[in-house]
Design a protein around this motif. Structure first.
Motif, short mmCIF file in Angstrom:
data_model
loop_
_atom_site.label_atom_id
_atom_site.label_comp_id
_atom_site.label_asym_id
_atom_site.label_seq_id
_atom_site.Cartn_x
_atom_site.Cartn_y
_atom_site.Cartn_z
N TYR A 149 0.81 -1.22 0.00
CA TYR A 149 0.00 0.00 0.00
C TYR A 149 0.84 1.25 0.00
O TYR A 149 2.04 1.24 0.30
CB TYR A 149 -0.97 0.02 1.19
CG TYR A 149 -0.32 0.10 2.55
CD1 TYR A 149 -0.03 1.34 3.12
CD2 TYR A 149 0.00 -1.04 3.26
CE1 TYR A 149 0.56 1.42 4.37
CE2 TYR A 149 0.59 -0.96 4.51
CZ TYR A 149 0.87 0.27 5.06
OH TYR A 149 1.47 0.36 6.29
N GLN B 129 0.36 5.28 1.54
CA GLN B 129 -0.47 6.02 2.49
C GLN B 129 0.07 7.43 2.63
O GLN B 129 1.29 7.62 2.73
CB GLN B 129 -0.42 5.30 3.84
CG GLN B 129 -1.25 5.92 4.93
CD GLN B 129 -1.35 5.00 6.12
OE1 GLN B 129 -1.99 3.97 6.05
NE2 GLN B 129 -0.70 5.36 7.21
N LEU C 75 -7.65 -1.99 -6.67
CA LEU C 75 -7.19 -1.18 -5.54
C LEU C 75 -8.33 -1.01 -4.54
O LEU C 75 -9.48 -0.87 -4.92
CB LEU C 75 -6.73 0.20 -6.01
CG LEU C 75 -5.54 0.24 -6.95
CD1 LEU C 75 -5.33 1.66 -7.47
CD2 LEU C 75 -4.28 -0.26 -6.25
N ARG D 66 -5.20 5.62 2.32
CA ARG D 66 -4.38 4.42 2.07
C ARG D 66 -4.95 3.68 0.86
O ARG D 66 -6.10 3.25 0.87
CB ARG D 66 -4.38 3.48 3.26
CG ARG D 66 -3.57 2.19 2.99
CD ARG D 66 -3.67 1.19 4.11
NE ARG D 66 -2.95 1.68 5.29
CZ ARG D 66 -2.92 1.03 6.45
NH1 ARG D 66 -3.58 -0.11 6.61
NH2 ARG D 66 -2.26 1.53 7.47
N THR E 157 -4.46 0.32 -1.38
CA THR E 157 -3.86 -1.01 -1.25
C THR E 157 -4.11 -1.82 -2.52
O THR E 157 -5.21 -1.83 -3.05
CB THR E 157 -4.47 -1.76 -0.04
OG1 THR E 157 -4.31 -0.96 1.13
CG2 THR E 157 -3.80 -3.11 0.17
#
Length: 166
Positions: A58, A60, A89, A142, A144
């Motif tokens: 990820y 962030q 994502l 975030r 990921t």
């Protein structure tokens, strides 16, 4: 199999400028300036991008949202789009106390309120409590890489926010 993911960020701000005064028996109504800002025009948040991310990896970063108008304003994230939907994502959004509470890795520190956790595409949040004129808040974003990401994929994400006068 490692996947290569690139997450770029572009936020669009929304605003409306108007002013009008109308005299009514016993009262005067005056409108102000409604505007939220995350940068000038289209804003690129370069620290949100990563290369060489595998599934579960990820990126962030904090995003400061400021009421740059002169009336109390509520805002919300209304949509997220990706330039390549083939890259799966997910997005998690927290509201945190300040930018340092959103480190580049690990969970946000201090008091963090989770506002969203789900697919990146189509992400949206509820209206946030009013920000007074000149006030700001910090979101911790975030992105990921999800299951099924193939190698060599890249995507640019665009976040759209709306604001309304209180």
């Amino acid at each position: 199999m490692p996947a290569v993911g690139l997450i770029l960020f572009s936020a669009q701000q929304t605003g409306a400028l108007w002013s009008d005064t109308e005299t009514l028996p016993g009262a005067t109504i005056t409108a102000g300036t409604l505007d939220i800002g995350v940068g000038a025009g289209s804003f690129t948040l370069g620290s949100f991008g990563q290369t060489g991310l595998a599934v579960g990896g990820y990126s962030q970063t904090p995003l400061t949202v400021k009421n740059t108008g002169d009336v109390p304003t509520r805002y919300r994230l209304t949509n997220v789009t990706q330039s390549d939907a083939a890259l799966p994502l997910t997005l998690t959004v927290w509201e945190v106390a300040n930018e340092s509470a959103c480190p580049a890795s690990g969970d946000p520190t201090g008091a963090a309120t989770q506002l969203y956790d789900g697919n990146m595409i189509g992400a949206s949040t509820e209206l946030r409590p009013a920000l007074q004129a000149g006030a700001s808040t910090v979101l911790c974003l975030r992105g990921t890489v999800g299951t099924g990401a193939g190698g060599g994929l890249a995507s640019t994400t665009t976040f759209t926010f709306d604001a309304s006068q209180v």
